[in-house]
Write an enzyme that holds these catalytic residues in place. Structure first.
Site, PDB file in Angstrom:
ATOM      1  N   ARG A 151      -3.146  -7.960 -21.189  1.00  0.00           N
ATOM      2  CA  ARG A 151      -4.027  -7.562 -22.297  1.00  0.00           C
ATOM      3  C   ARG A 151      -3.396  -6.515 -23.211  1.00  0.00           C
ATOM      4  O   ARG A 151      -3.906  -6.270 -24.301  1.00  0.00           O
ATOM      5  CB  ARG A 151      -5.399  -7.117 -21.781  1.00  0.00           C
ATOM      6  CG  ARG A 151      -5.390  -5.891 -20.914  1.00  0.00           C
ATOM      7  CD  ARG A 151      -6.717  -5.721 -20.208  1.00  0.00           C
ATOM      8  NE  ARG A 151      -7.840  -5.627 -21.143  1.00  0.00           N
ATOM      9  CZ  ARG A 151      -8.048  -4.607 -21.963  1.00  0.00           C
ATOM     10  NH1 ARG A 151      -7.213  -3.598 -21.968  1.00  0.00           N
ATOM     11  NH2 ARG A 151      -9.079  -4.586 -22.767  1.00  0.00           N
TER      12      ARG A 151
ATOM     13  N   ASP B  39      -8.897   1.911 -25.777  1.00  0.00           N
ATOM     14  CA  ASP B  39      -9.639   1.764 -24.530  1.00  0.00           C
ATOM     15  C   ASP B  39      -9.709   3.054 -23.730  1.00  0.00           C
ATOM     16  O   ASP B  39      -8.842   3.901 -23.824  1.00  0.00           O
ATOM     17  CB  ASP B  39      -8.975   0.710 -23.636  1.00  0.00           C
ATOM     18  CG  ASP B  39      -9.295  -0.697 -24.100  1.00  0.00           C
ATOM     19  OD1 ASP B  39     -10.004  -0.832 -25.106  1.00  0.00           O
ATOM     20  OD2 ASP B  39      -8.824  -1.628 -23.452  1.00  0.00           O
TER      21      ASP B  39
ATOM     22  N   GLU C  96       0.283  -6.203   6.903  1.00  0.00           N
ATOM     23  CA  GLU C  96       1.030  -5.746   8.092  1.00  0.00           C
ATOM     24  C   GLU C  96       2.455  -5.345   7.752  1.00  0.00           C
ATOM     25  O   GLU C  96       3.040  -4.541   8.464  1.00  0.00           O
ATOM     26  CB  GLU C  96       1.035  -6.823   9.185  1.00  0.00           C
ATOM     27  CG  GLU C  96      -0.327  -7.205   9.708  1.00  0.00           C
ATOM     28  CD  GLU C  96      -0.924  -8.402   8.983  1.00  0.00           C
ATOM     29  OE1 GLU C  96      -1.165  -9.421   9.646  1.00  0.00           O
ATOM     30  OE2 GLU C  96      -1.141  -8.340   7.752  1.00  0.00           O
TER      31      GLU C  96
ATOM     32  N   PRO D  58       0.815  -1.222   0.000  1.00  0.00           N
ATOM     33  CA  PRO D  58       0.000   0.000   0.000  1.00  0.00           C
ATOM     34  C   PRO D  58       0.848   1.273   0.000  1.00  0.00           C
ATOM     35  O   PRO D  58       0.337   2.361  -0.261  1.00  0.00           O
ATOM     36  CB  PRO D  58      -0.847  -0.110   1.275  1.00  0.00           C
ATOM     37  CG  PRO D  58      -0.289  -1.230   2.056  1.00  0.00           C
ATOM     38  CD  PRO D  58       0.555  -2.070   1.162  1.00  0.00           C
TER      39      PRO D  58
HETATM   40  C1  ABV Z   1      -0.270  -5.057  -1.038  1.00  0.00           C
HETATM   41  N1  ABV Z   1      -3.028  -2.788  -0.703  1.00  0.00           N
HETATM   42  S1  ABV Z   1      -1.442  -3.078  -2.646  1.00  0.00           S
HETATM   43  C2  ABV Z   1      -0.289  -5.707   0.152  1.00  0.00           C
HETATM   44  N2  ABV Z   1      -3.495  -1.313  -2.463  1.00  0.00           N
HETATM   45  C3  ABV Z   1      -1.241  -5.419   1.092  1.00  0.00           C
HETATM   46  C4  ABV Z   1      -2.184  -4.449   0.864  1.00  0.00           C
HETATM   47  C5  ABV Z   1      -2.175  -3.759  -0.328  1.00  0.00           C
HETATM   48  C6  ABV Z   1      -1.210  -4.078  -1.279  1.00  0.00           C
HETATM   49  C7  ABV Z   1      -2.784  -2.291  -1.892  1.00  0.00           C
END
Ligand code: ABV
Length: 248
Positions: A152, A167, A114, A87
């Protein structure tokens, strides 16, 4: 293209990669996808891939040794993108998909929410990507989303279908409405222009609908879209008062 995916849940990838466009691309030999179970590189009898955080606090952290060992076993000499799904990574967009599609190989490391030991991002990963500002339990679904968007784009992956270059998002605009038979359904008729056989009028109608829909739903995209002077005139008529991108 070859895509390697390191995960503690390889079974999650089976159905999504065995359907639709990814399946066909694999069958055509356009992409070779391998998933690897990180536990295969754990060295203890319980096949441990995570541990408690130094300094305390909740959650488990992915250990560095199995991930380093797996990456070193999978990639050989060549420098390849080693992409940590997290994230905290840069946001995944169509532009990032186009960038990744230009590589011959990709290696994804699926982190858990985590976290992973910081030495993995400092000394192993060459890129960190997030698919959006929401919380997933792990990087697996992110790896699937990115794989789909990249595969794709590979030449030949779409078969008969419209070129990926047309697209939504690739053009920088949302698409307007689409219709198929029947021409009237429950009293709702399709726009007359679509049955006129007048190709230039159809093309103009589609372009105006795409501009209108983008203005209504994603006006932020108009500041970045590649637009003609005619597009800009139509948008001003529709009430768009915002900026346009520099032309190239
Ligand atoms: C990878 N949330 S990518 C691992 N948006 C855990 C949560 C996460 C990712 C994303």
């Amino acid at each position: 293209m070859r895509i390697d995916i390191l995960t503690i849940f390889p079974e999650m990838f089976q159905s999504p990669f065995d359907a639709s466009i990814i399946k066909r691309a694999r069958e055509k030999g356009l992409v070779d996808i391998h998933t690897y179970n990180l536990r295969d590189w754990a060295t203890d009898k319980h096949k441990t891939t995570d541990d408690t955080p130094y300094g305390g606090g909740g959650g488990m952290i992915m250990k560095p040794e199995p991930i380093f060992a797996a990456v070193e076993a999978i990639k050989d000499e060549e420098e390849i993108p080693i992409i940590l799904l997290t994230p905290q990574g840069r946001l995944f967009t169509q532009e990032v998909a186009e960038e990744l599609a230009r590589h011959d190989r990709l290696l994804f490391i699926c982190g858990r929410y985590e976290g992973v030991d910081e030495r993995i991002r400092q000394h192993l990963a060459t890129d960190e990507i997030s698919i959006g500002d929401y919380v997933l339990s792990g990087g697996e679904l992110a790896a699937m989303v990115i794989t789909d968007a990249v595969v794709r784009l590979l030449p030949g992956a779409l078969g008969y279908e419209r070129a990926a270059a047309e697209d939504s998002h690739a053009t920088g605009l949302l698409e307007g409405p689409h219709y198929t038979r029947p021409p009237e359904f429950r009293g709702w008729a399709i726009p007359e222009v679509l049955t006129s056989g007048h190709h230039a009028k159809v093309a103009e109608w589609r372009r105006r609908q795409a501009l209108k829909r983008t203005l209504e739903r994603r006006p932020d995209m108009l500041a970045r879209a590649r637009l003609s002077s005619q597009d800009k005139r139509w948008l001003r008529e529709m009430g768009y008062a915002g900026p346009f991108a520099e032309e190239d």
